[in-house]
Write a protein that holds these residues in place. Sequence first.
Motif, mmCIF file in Angstrom:
data_model
loop_
_atom_site.group_PDB
_atom_site.id
_atom_site.type_symbol
_atom_site.label_atom_id
_atom_site.label_comp_id
_atom_site.label_asym_id
_atom_site.label_seq_id
_atom_site.Cartn_x
_atom_site.Cartn_y
_atom_site.Cartn_z
ATOM 1 N N VAL A 198 1.119 -1.270 -0.008
ATOM 2 C CA VAL A 198 -0.197 0.085 -0.083
ATOM 3 C C VAL A 198 0.953 1.466 -0.265
ATOM 4 O O VAL A 198 0.285 2.815 -0.546
ATOM 5 C CB VAL A 198 -1.005 -0.051 1.437
ATOM 6 N N PHE A 215 -1.574 3.272 8.003
ATOM 7 C CA PHE A 215 -3.287 2.852 8.325
ATOM 8 C C PHE A 215 -3.323 2.105 7.014
ATOM 9 O O PHE A 215 -3.555 3.020 5.940
ATOM 10 C CB PHE A 215 -3.736 3.887 8.713
ATOM 11 N N GLY A 264 -14.468 -1.025 2.735
ATOM 12 C CA GLY A 264 -15.430 -1.202 3.103
ATOM 13 C C GLY A 264 -16.648 -1.601 4.070
ATOM 14 O O GLY A 264 -17.912 -2.370 4.349
ATOM 15 N N GLY A 313 -15.778 -2.089 7.360
ATOM 16 C CA GLY A 313 -15.894 -1.404 8.727
ATOM 17 C C GLY A 313 -14.476 -1.431 9.891
ATOM 18 O O GLY A 313 -14.018 -1.022 10.648
ATOM 19 N N ASN A 329 -12.392 0.992 10.507
ATOM 20 C CA ASN A 329 -13.549 2.341 11.678
ATOM 21 C C ASN A 329 -12.228 1.354 12.722
ATOM 22 O O ASN A 329 -12.427 1.782 13.445
ATOM 23 C CB ASN A 329 -15.172 1.984 11.268
ATOM 24 N N ASN A 388 -8.165 11.930 -0.471
ATOM 25 C CA ASN A 388 -8.050 10.479 -0.582
ATOM 26 C C ASN A 388 -9.162 10.560 -0.126
ATOM 27 O O ASN A 388 -9.530 10.911 2.072
ATOM 28 C CB ASN A 388 -6.597 10.465 0.148
HETATM 29 C C1 LIG Z 1 -8.430 4.505 4.137
HETATM 30 C C2 LIG Z 1 -8.581 2.773 4.728
HETATM 31 C C3 LIG Z 1 -7.601 2.548 5.421
HETATM 32 C C4 LIG Z 1 -10.107 2.176 5.214
HETATM 33 O O1 LIG Z 1 -10.046 1.134 5.435
HETATM 34 P P1 LIG Z 1 -12.261 0.261 5.232
HETATM 35 O O2 LIG Z 1 -11.613 -0.933 6.100
HETATM 36 O O3 LIG Z 1 -12.076 0.176 4.138
HETATM 37 O O4 LIG Z 1 -12.825 2.039 5.874
HETATM 38 P P2 LIG Z 1 -14.274 1.811 6.620
HETATM 39 O O5 LIG Z 1 -14.456 0.012 6.098
HETATM 40 O O6 LIG Z 1 -14.107 1.504 8.392
HETATM 41 O O7 LIG Z 1 -14.981 2.716 5.854
HETATM 42 C C5 LIG Z 1 -15.016 3.018 4.616
HETATM 43 C C6 LIG Z 1 -16.184 3.423 4.250
HETATM 44 O O8 LIG Z 1 -17.479 2.097 4.156
HETATM 45 C C7 LIG Z 1 -18.492 1.671 5.082
HETATM 46 N N1 LIG Z 1 -18.525 0.933 5.367
HETATM 47 C C8 LIG Z 1 -18.046 1.047 6.579
HETATM 48 N N2 LIG Z 1 -18.795 -0.679 6.984
HETATM 49 C C9 LIG Z 1 -19.473 -0.980 6.219
HETATM 50 C C10 LIG Z 1 -20.831 -1.424 5.663
HETATM 51 N N3 LIG Z 1 -20.426 -3.395 7.075
HETATM 52 N N4 LIG Z 1 -21.255 -2.126 4.945
HETATM 53 C C11 LIG Z 1 -21.295 -1.296 4.230
HETATM 54 N N5 LIG Z 1 -20.442 0.379 3.762
HETATM 55 C C12 LIG Z 1 -19.568 0.119 5.140
HETATM 56 C C13 LIG Z 1 -17.983 3.513 5.851
HETATM 57 O O9 LIG Z 1 -19.174 3.868 6.022
HETATM 58 C C14 LIG Z 1 -17.535 4.074 5.074
HETATM 59 O O10 LIG Z 1 -18.257 4.516 4.008
HETATM 60 P P3 LIG Z 1 -17.709 6.113 3.348
HETATM 61 O O11 LIG Z 1 -16.837 6.006 2.700
HETATM 62 O O12 LIG Z 1 -18.399 6.628 2.711
HETATM 63 O O13 LIG Z 1 -17.704 7.162 4.767
HETATM 64 C C15 LIG Z 1 -8.743 2.468 3.450
HETATM 65 O O14 LIG Z 1 -9.223 2.533 1.976
HETATM 66 C C16 LIG Z 1 -7.702 2.337 2.817
HETATM 67 O O15 LIG Z 1 -6.262 1.028 3.175
HETATM 68 N N6 LIG Z 1 -6.529 2.644 2.030
HETATM 69 C C17 LIG Z 1 -5.213 2.780 1.190
HETATM 70 C C18 LIG Z 1 -4.733 3.212 2.392
HETATM 71 C C19 LIG Z 1 -4.717 4.990 3.020
HETATM 72 O O16 LIG Z 1 -4.786 6.084 2.402
HETATM 73 N N7 LIG Z 1 -4.320 5.269 4.202
HETATM 74 C C20 LIG Z 1 -4.974 6.003 4.987
HETATM 75 C C21 LIG Z 1 -3.625 7.004 4.512
HETATM 76 S S1 LIG Z 1 -3.870 8.629 6.069
#
Ligand SMILES: CC(C)(COP(=O)(O)OP(=O)(O)OC[C@H]1O[C@@H](n2cnc3c(N)ncnc32)[C@H](O)[C@@H]1OP(=O)(O)O)[C@@H](O)C(=O)NCCC(=O)NCCS
Length: 233
Positions: free
Chosen positions: A118, A168, A176, A178, A181, A208
Motif C-alpha cells: 500500500v 493505516f 468498506g 468497517g 473504523n 483521499n
Molecule cells: C482508508 C482505509 C484504511 C479505510 O479502510 P476501510 O476498512 O475501507 O474503512 P471502513 O470500512 O471503516 O469505512 C469505509 C467506508 O465503508 C463504509 N462501511 C463500513 N462498514 C460497512 C459495512 N458493514 N457495509 C457497508 N459499508 C460499510 C463506511 O461507512 C465508509 O463509507 P464512506 O467512505 O462512504 O464514509 C482504506 O481505504 C485503505 O487502506 N486505503 C489505502 C491506504 C490509506 O489511504 N490509508 C490512510 C492514509 S491517511
Amino acid sequence: IGIKDGDVIGVLGFDTDFDSNSAEIWGPFLKEDKWDIATVMWNKMIEILPREIDLLTMFINKENKNCLRLADNLHFIKESEEIILRFERFYTDKLQDIPIVELSSDYYRDMQLLHDKVFPNTYYSGNKIIERLNDHRKVFVDKKDNKLMGYIYVEVNPAFGEGSIEFFAVDEPQRGKGIGNKLLTMALKWLFSFDSVDGITLCVNSANKKALNLYKAVGFEQEYQLCYFTKEC
Ligand SMILES: CC(C)(COP(=O)(O)OP(=O)(O)OC[C@H]1O[C@@H](n2cnc3c(N)ncnc32)[C@H](O)[C@@H]1OP(=O)(O)O)[C@@H](O)C(=O)NCCC(=O)NCCS
C-alpha cells in the motif's frame, strides 16, 4: 528576521533535510502591512541556503493569500492539498467498545507485505516498522480466519503529550466493511490511555476521500487546509 526601527517585523526560516537534499520553508511570517519586505527577506534566505539543497518545499494555509501569492511569484508548483484533522480527548467516550488487538510475531510478515504494497515509497518500510516496535510504538490489527485484514501503526511521546497515527491500511478486498473504523478506534483508545495526550492531530491528502470520511466518522474534525508547494533550485 526582518527588523525595522529596532522592532522585529518579520520572520522567515528553513529546515534542511540532507537525506533528500530538501529544505522546508517556515514562513514568511509578516504583519499584514509589511509584506513588501517578503522578497528582500526571501533573497537573503536563499543566499544562506546550503549548496546541497536542490528542492524547496512549503506548506501554506489556504487562507494565507499573501504567502500563496509569494509562492506563485516565485514559481513554486502546487503538488497537493492537505487537510489537518484533530481528535479531542473528550470524544473518546463516543468510540466503539472493542478490544485492542496488538500485532503478534506470527503476523509480522503479512503486515510487512500489506504495508509495502500500500505504501511502496514511504519513510518507514514494513520491516523498519517492526524494528521500531516498543512500549511507545505499536501496531494494532484486525484478523479473520487467520488472515490479516488491516493494520494501524501509531507512536506516542508521553513526555510531550504527543501521539501520531503514522500508517493505516486495510487489504483492498476487505475495504468498506468497517475494518478501518475498528483499527482507528483501537489506535485512539491506546493513544488516549496516556494521560498527557489531550488530542491527536493528523494530516491527510484532500484527494483521499475514503480516509477523510473515515476520520470524520470516527470523530476527527477539520482544523485547517494546507497547500503543499515545491520548487527545484
Ligand atoms: C482508508 C482505509 C484504511 C479505510 O479502510 P476501510 O476498512 O475501507 O474503512 P471502513 O470500512 O471503516 O469505512 C469505509 C467506508 O465503508 C463504509 N462501511 C463500513 N462498514 C460497512 C459495512 N458493514 N457495509 C457497508 N459499508 C460499510 C463506511 O461507512 C465508509 O463509507 P464512506 O467512505 O462512504 O464514509 C482504506 O481505504 C485503505 O487502506 N486505503 C489505502 C491506504 C490509506 O489511504 N490509508 C490512510 C492514509 S491517511
